[in-house]
Write an enzyme that holds these catalytic residues in place. Structure first.
Site, PDB file in Angstrom:
ATOM      1  N   GLN A  48      16.596  56.012  13.464  1.00 18.76           N
ATOM      2  CA  GLN A  48      15.965  54.704  13.649  1.00 18.76           C
ATOM      3  C   GLN A  48      15.499  54.162  12.303  1.00 18.76           C
ATOM      4  OE1 GLN A  48      13.054  54.487  16.770  1.00 18.76           O
ATOM      5  NE2 GLN A  48      12.627  52.359  16.356  1.00 18.76           N
ATOM      6  N   PHE A  49      16.347  53.344  11.678  1.00 16.14           N
ATOM      7  CA  PHE A  49      16.033  52.807  10.360  1.00 16.14           C
ATOM      8  C   PHE A  49      14.816  51.891  10.382  1.00 16.14           C
ATOM      9  CE2 PHE A  49      18.555  49.328  11.975  1.00 16.14           C
ATOM     10  CZ  PHE A  49      18.024  48.198  11.363  1.00 16.14           C
ATOM     11  N   THR A  50      14.481  51.325  11.532  1.00 16.16           N
ATOM     12  CA  THR A  50      13.356  50.392  11.605  1.00 16.16           C
ATOM     13  C   THR A  50      12.004  51.077  11.373  1.00 16.16           C
ATOM     14  OG1 THR A  50      13.219  50.583  14.016  1.00 16.16           O
ATOM     15  CG2 THR A  50      14.580  48.790  13.125  1.00 16.16           C
TER      16      THR A  50
END
Length: 150
Positions: A78-80
């Site tokens: 999850q890059f966010t």
């Protein structure tokens, strides 16, 4: 590396309406990788997660690790998690690693964590649009960052 760890009684990840992976008792881990991450972050975070005592013992005290309860792990990239909201209202993801950096680190982390817990780590699919379902047990949610280490 930044991880959001949730103690779950069950969790699953679906892609395109089909379940890719599911677990019963264990941890759902959302993992964000940044450009500055490397092998040291993998080793430190994997060790911390595998030894984290967030499961109840016979007296109801959070005193057991995921391995001690024979739990499972579902790991989702999850890059966010590296979003910056410092300026304006649209998050910036400049600290999140690009796929050519993040994918090899993600794959190494999966293998290292699997070795540390002594079983396969189930996963989502890097870069895919995923639907994550979970039943947070407790609720217990912990955030760990390999750069802050608190």
């Amino acid at each position: 590396m930044r991880a959001v760890i949730q103690r779950v009684s069950q969790a699953s990840v679906s892609i395109g309406g089909s379940v890719k992976s599911s677990i019963s008792q264990g941890m759902l881990i959302l993992l964000g990788i940044e450009e500055a991450d490397g092998q040291e972050d993998i080793e430190w975070l994997s060790g911390k997660i595998s030894r984290l005592r967030i499961f109840n013992d016979k007296d109801g005290v959070m005193n057991l690790s995921v391995t001690e309860v024979d739990g499972e792990i579902l790991l989702v990239s999850q890059f966010t998690l590296h979003a910056s909201t410092k300026k304006g209202n649209r998050p910036s993801y400049i600290r999140a690693a690009r796929p050519e950096t993040a994918i090899p680190l993600y794959e190494k982390f999966i293998l290292h964590l699997g070795h540390d817990i002594g079983k396969e780590v189930k996963t989502g699919e890097f870069g895919a649009m995923m639907e994550v379902s979970l039943v947070n047990d407790g609720p217990v949610t912990i955030i760990i960052d390999s750069k802050i280490r608190e």
